[in-house]
Scaffold this active site. Structure first.
Site, PDB file in Angstrom:
ATOM      1  N   ARG A   1       0.894  -1.355  -0.040  1.00  0.00           N
ATOM      2  CA  ARG A   1      -0.104   0.021  -0.002  1.00  0.00           C
ATOM      3  C   ARG A   1       0.768   1.232  -0.067  1.00  0.00           C
ATOM      4  O   ARG A   1       0.319   2.262  -0.446  1.00  0.00           O
ATOM      5  CB  ARG A   1      -0.915   0.036   1.270  1.00  0.00           C
ATOM      6  CG  ARG A   1      -2.269  -0.267   0.952  1.00  0.00           C
ATOM      7  CD  ARG A   1      -3.157  -0.247   2.382  1.00  0.00           C
ATOM      8  NE  ARG A   1      -2.137  -0.787   3.439  1.00  0.00           N
ATOM      9  CZ  ARG A   1      -2.727  -1.051   4.614  1.00  0.00           C
ATOM     10  NH1 ARG A   1      -4.047  -0.644   4.838  1.00  0.00           N
ATOM     11  NH2 ARG A   1      -1.973  -1.634   5.634  1.00  0.00           N
TER      12      ARG A   1
ATOM     13  N   LYS B   1       0.273 -18.960   7.253  1.00  0.00           N
ATOM     14  CA  LYS B   1      -0.442 -19.043   8.275  1.00  0.00           C
ATOM     15  C   LYS B   1      -0.922 -17.795   8.945  1.00  0.00           C
ATOM     16  O   LYS B   1       0.137 -16.922   8.643  1.00  0.00           O
ATOM     17  CB  LYS B   1      -0.144 -19.983   9.371  1.00  0.00           C
ATOM     18  CG  LYS B   1       1.164 -19.595  10.044  1.00  0.00           C
ATOM     19  CD  LYS B   1       1.420 -20.673  10.877  1.00  0.00           C
ATOM     20  CE  LYS B   1       0.981 -20.493  12.280  1.00  0.00           C
ATOM     21  NZ  LYS B   1       1.488 -19.590  13.146  1.00  0.00           N
TER      22      LYS B   1
ATOM     23  N   HIS C   1       6.197 -23.115   8.149  1.00  0.00           N
ATOM     24  CA  HIS C   1       7.853 -23.274   7.837  1.00  0.00           C
ATOM     25  C   HIS C   1       8.396 -24.272   8.600  1.00  0.00           C
ATOM     26  O   HIS C   1       9.654 -24.417   8.400  1.00  0.00           O
ATOM     27  CB  HIS C   1       8.204 -21.823   8.188  1.00  0.00           C
ATOM     28  CG  HIS C   1       8.278 -21.475   9.671  1.00  0.00           C
ATOM     29  ND1 HIS C   1       7.166 -21.083  10.308  1.00  0.00           N
ATOM     30  CD2 HIS C   1       9.376 -21.604  10.709  1.00  0.00           C
ATOM     31  CE1 HIS C   1       7.774 -20.867  11.818  1.00  0.00           C
ATOM     32  NE2 HIS C   1       8.929 -21.399  11.741  1.00  0.00           N
TER      33      HIS C   1
ATOM     34  N   LYS D   1      12.069 -26.847   8.052  1.00  0.00           N
ATOM     35  CA  LYS D   1      13.560 -27.116   8.804  1.00  0.00           C
ATOM     36  C   LYS D   1      14.261 -28.328   8.325  1.00  0.00           C
ATOM     37  O   LYS D   1      13.760 -29.266   8.214  1.00  0.00           O
ATOM     38  CB  LYS D   1      12.868 -27.055  10.154  1.00  0.00           C
ATOM     39  CG  LYS D   1      12.457 -25.594  10.887  1.00  0.00           C
ATOM     40  CD  LYS D   1      11.977 -25.870  12.219  1.00  0.00           C
ATOM     41  CE  LYS D   1      11.590 -24.544  12.809  1.00  0.00           C
ATOM     42  NZ  LYS D   1      12.313 -23.281  13.044  1.00  0.00           N
TER      43      LYS D   1
ATOM     44  N   GLU E   1       9.598 -21.882  23.521  1.00  0.00           N
ATOM     45  CA  GLU E   1      10.101 -20.584  23.285  1.00  0.00           C
ATOM     46  C   GLU E   1      10.439 -19.866  24.389  1.00  0.00           C
ATOM     47  O   GLU E   1       9.816 -19.742  25.350  1.00  0.00           O
ATOM     48  CB  GLU E   1       9.348 -19.881  22.294  1.00  0.00           C
ATOM     49  CG  GLU E   1       9.036 -20.668  21.028  1.00  0.00           C
ATOM     50  CD  GLU E   1       7.964 -19.910  20.102  1.00  0.00           C
ATOM     51  OE1 GLU E   1       8.461 -19.177  19.211  1.00  0.00           O
ATOM     52  OE2 GLU E   1       6.759 -19.767  20.186  1.00  0.00           O
TER      53      GLU E   1
ATOM     54  N   ASP F   1      -2.018 -21.168  17.265  1.00  0.00           N
ATOM     55  CA  ASP F   1      -0.966 -20.346  16.538  1.00  0.00           C
ATOM     56  C   ASP F   1       0.174 -21.702  16.257  1.00  0.00           C
ATOM     57  O   ASP F   1       0.960 -21.370  15.492  1.00  0.00           O
ATOM     58  CB  ASP F   1      -0.102 -19.436  17.403  1.00  0.00           C
ATOM     59  CG  ASP F   1       1.044 -18.826  17.050  1.00  0.00           C
ATOM     60  OD1 ASP F   1       0.875 -18.134  15.801  1.00  0.00           O
ATOM     61  OD2 ASP F   1       2.116 -18.620  17.591  1.00  0.00           O
TER      62      ASP F   1
ATOM     63  N   HIS G   1       1.970 -26.202  13.370  1.00  0.00           N
ATOM     64  CA  HIS G   1       3.453 -26.642  13.302  1.00  0.00           C
ATOM     65  C   HIS G   1       3.475 -28.005  14.197  1.00  0.00           C
ATOM     66  O   HIS G   1       4.156 -28.999  13.686  1.00  0.00           O
ATOM     67  CB  HIS G   1       4.425 -25.756  14.069  1.00  0.00           C
ATOM     68  CG  HIS G   1       4.511 -24.275  13.600  1.00  0.00           C
ATOM     69  ND1 HIS G   1       4.326 -24.284  12.176  1.00  0.00           N
ATOM     70  CD2 HIS G   1       4.459 -23.331  14.182  1.00  0.00           C
ATOM     71  CE1 HIS G   1       4.264 -23.029  12.050  1.00  0.00           C
ATOM     72  NE2 HIS G   1       4.571 -22.260  13.197  1.00  0.00           N
TER      73      HIS G   1
ATOM     74  N   LYS H   1       5.301 -20.060  25.334  1.00  0.00           N
ATOM     75  CA  LYS H   1       6.181 -18.986  25.310  1.00  0.00           C
ATOM     76  C   LYS H   1       6.604 -18.586  26.520  1.00  0.00           C
ATOM     77  O   LYS H   1       6.232 -18.985  27.487  1.00  0.00           O
ATOM     78  CB  LYS H   1       5.545 -17.926  24.594  1.00  0.00           C
ATOM     79  CG  LYS H   1       4.844 -17.969  23.334  1.00  0.00           C
ATOM     80  CD  LYS H   1       4.718 -16.808  22.285  1.00  0.00           C
ATOM     81  CE  LYS H   1       4.127 -17.176  21.054  1.00  0.00           C
ATOM     82  NZ  LYS H   1       5.167 -17.689  20.004  1.00  0.00           N
TER      83      LYS H   1
HETATM   84  C1  BG6 Z   1       5.061 -18.934  14.115  1.00  0.00           C
HETATM   85  C2  BG6 Z   1       4.262 -18.383  15.395  1.00  0.00           C
HETATM   86  O1  BG6 Z   1       4.337 -19.595  13.148  1.00  0.00           O
HETATM   87  O2  BG6 Z   1       6.131 -19.514  14.709  1.00  0.00           O
HETATM   88  C3  BG6 Z   1       5.144 -17.800  16.434  1.00  0.00           C
HETATM   89  O3  BG6 Z   1       3.245 -17.592  14.807  1.00  0.00           O
HETATM   90  C4  BG6 Z   1       6.271 -18.699  16.743  1.00  0.00           C
HETATM   91  O4  BG6 Z   1       4.240 -17.547  17.579  1.00  0.00           O
HETATM   92  C5  BG6 Z   1       6.965 -19.181  15.622  1.00  0.00           C
HETATM   93  O5  BG6 Z   1       6.997 -17.703  17.481  1.00  0.00           O
HETATM   94  C6  BG6 Z   1       8.105 -20.130  15.841  1.00  0.00           C
HETATM   95  O6  BG6 Z   1       9.031 -20.362  14.871  1.00  0.00           O
HETATM   96  P1  BG6 Z   1      10.339 -21.074  15.061  1.00  0.00           P
HETATM   97  O7  BG6 Z   1      10.975 -21.118  13.701  1.00  0.00           O
HETATM   98  O8  BG6 Z   1      11.201 -19.638  15.721  1.00  0.00           O
HETATM   99  O9  BG6 Z   1      10.578 -22.013  15.890  1.00  0.00           O
END
Ligand code: BG6
Length: 484
Positions: free
Chosen positions: A51, A148, A178, A182, A216, A235, A240, A331
């Site tokens: 934008r 996502k 993602h 990995k 995390e 999330d 994942h 987290k």
């Molecule tokens: C994301 C989540 O998809 O993955 C985040 O939205 C999370 O909340 C992240 O922190 C973790 O990814 P990675 O690759 O750092 O483990």
């Protein structure tokens, strides 16, 4: 660094949301790494679309700064930055209006792969897809990449799938998770299906339980608004952790090809049983020692969203009946550590007697940090004094085993973006897979809402609420230490 790169054809990559956080932190640094590895053909072009009204030169400056901040630029020369940045263009586009679309269409090359990265909120997916068609941006060589969250629940995911399917064939839609990019996650498949050693034991007869931990240290930081509507379940678990579970539990696919792999993953998701309330623990981090609490981070004092979840999942099929899968993610935990631990059963009989002690074999697949695979085996404790058993790791740290100079530790996004260009959907989620994952997740979340469940507070830097430990203890099992 030795890079094993497979050349790709020339391409145009349009990034909708080209000025956003993901573009700055991940997409463009990943492309830059691939460029440095010699994998971006000269004719390849990256077009940021967003934008903001600015010219291409200003956008290049903005991306240049992002590369200095987020790309691993060891040994990269200034000339490399300049050559890479010269391949970048920018168009000011209104996703919901008419502005910029003709200009964007005019910039696309003819007869080359065209990938469109939807690095925007899902509410814009349909509008973008529609306009791509209207303005002649979509053709046989078009692929779209969607990020996502892919929906918020089953109904919204179905609606999104339907909206995209009006404009694109499923073979053109790349839903990114993602975690599938990995290195160790792919290695998991290599270990399972490239060795004779593990697969015969890979079932409930020999495996006691499996633990999947994605811990995390970060809080929700600036993403509070999104996160408070999502929580750890939406999330992290729905996507994942679910993907990790699928790769661990699926039947061997006939081929390492998109539909063979995705068919097997889908069967796992569909075989997941509903989770009972007593089989899960939700937590929310408390503040302290200069750290904000979750409620403060989220800007919602009354939030009932979980920043931690632990649960026991069951897969109802021949292979896994009786072997629980314990999943845990959160987290602000004590360490950043993600791993899958496959805990084998005790030997049926100990010939050494009780004094010798007993140990179980554990196969640990470490996703991050220190990617690697470790197999705990039982041996005799060295020295005289009878037979005492100890557990030692057969450690296959990739960096040690292969020499850190010999591994190209491509970021997950690098690999996945290149897969889009190559047209390989193996590591992307199919529509039915995403929907099945929501179909399992929705009743769990609805249950919390109906019961008015509140997450339990836990200290930042801990391993989550103590009730999560109990989830294992009551089954006579223990979580593995969350260690770096
Ligand atoms: C994301 C989540 O998809 O993955 C985040 O939205 C999370 O909340 C992240 O922190 C973790 O990814 P990675 O690759 O750092 O483990």
């Amino acid at each position: 660094m030795v890079s094993r790169t497979i050349p790709v054809e020339a391409f145009d990559l349009v990034i909708f949301g080209g000025t956003g956080d993901l573009a700055r932190r991940k997409i463009l640094p990943s492309l830059f790494h691939r460029f440095c590895a010699g994998q971006m053909p000269e004719g390849a072009r990256i077009i940021g679309a967003a934008r903001t009204e600015q010219d291409a030169a200003t956008y290049r400056e903005f991306i240049g700064a992002a590369l200095h901040e987020f790309a691993d630029a060891q040994g990269v020369k200034k000339a490399d930055y300049d050559t890479f940045l010269a391949q970048i263009d920018y168009v000011h586009v209104d996703a919901l209006g008419t502005e910029g679309w003709d200009e964007l269409a005019g910039k696309l090359g003819r007869g080359v792969i065209q990938a469109f990265y939807f690095s925007v909120g899902p509410s814009l997916f349909e509008a973008l897809a529609e306009r791509m068609h209207k303005y002649g941006l979509a053709g046989e060589l078009t692929r779209i990449v969607v990020e996502k969250p892919f929906g918020h629940d089953l109904a919204s995911a179905k609606a999104l799938n339907k909206a995209l399917s009006l404009h694109f064939d499923e073979s053109q839609i790349y839903r990114i998770d993602h975690y599938l990019g990995k290195e160790t996650v792919q290695n998991l498949m290599a270990v399972r299906f490239g060795n004779m050693l593990f697969e015969p034991l890979w079932n409930s007869q020999y495996i006691d339980h499996i633990q999947i931990t994605v811990a995390e240290t970060v809080g929700v930081g600036g993403r509070g608004e999104y996160y408070d509507r999502a929580g750890a379940m939406r999330d992290m678990v729905q996507n994942h952790l679910m993907q990790l579970l699928c790769l661990i539990a699926m039947e061997p696919p006939a081929k390492f090809e998109p539909d063979s792999v995705r068919d097997e993953k889908l069967k796992v998701i569909r075989a997941l049983e509903p989770v009972a309330p007593e089989e899960m623990v939700r937590g929310q981090y408390a503040g302290g020692e200069g750290l904000a609490s979750y409620a403060e981070d989220a800007g919602n004092a009354k939030s009932r969203t979980e920043s931690f979840i632990a649960m026991k999942a069951h897969i109802s099929n021949w292979r896994w009946a009786g072997t629980p899968f314990y999943l845990r993610t959160g987290k602000r935990l004590k360490n950043r550590a993600s791993e899958i631990a496959v805990v084998f059963k005790d030997t049926p009989h100990s010939i050494f007697g009780d004094e010798a002690g007993r140990h179980r074999n554990i196969l640990t697949i470490r996703l991050q940090p220190n990617e690697g695979i470790e197999l705990g085996v039982t041996i005799k404790e060295p020295g005289p004094g009878g037979m005492r058993l100890i557990d030692v790791p057969l450690d296959m740290s990739f960096a040690d085993a292969l020499g850190s100079d010999n591994i190209d530790v491509a970021d997950a996004y690098e690999r996945l973006i290149m897969d889009v260009i190559r047209g390989n959907q193996t590591l992307f989620m199919r529509d039915d897979e995403v929907e099945a994952a929501w179909a399992w997740t929705d009743p769990i979340i609805e249950g919390w809402q109906e019961r008015g469940d509140r997450p339990l507070p836990y200290d930042s830097g801990s391993a989550g609420p103590t009730d999560a430990l109990m989830l294992m203890h009551q089954d006579g099992r223990r979580w593995r230490e969350i260690r770096k």
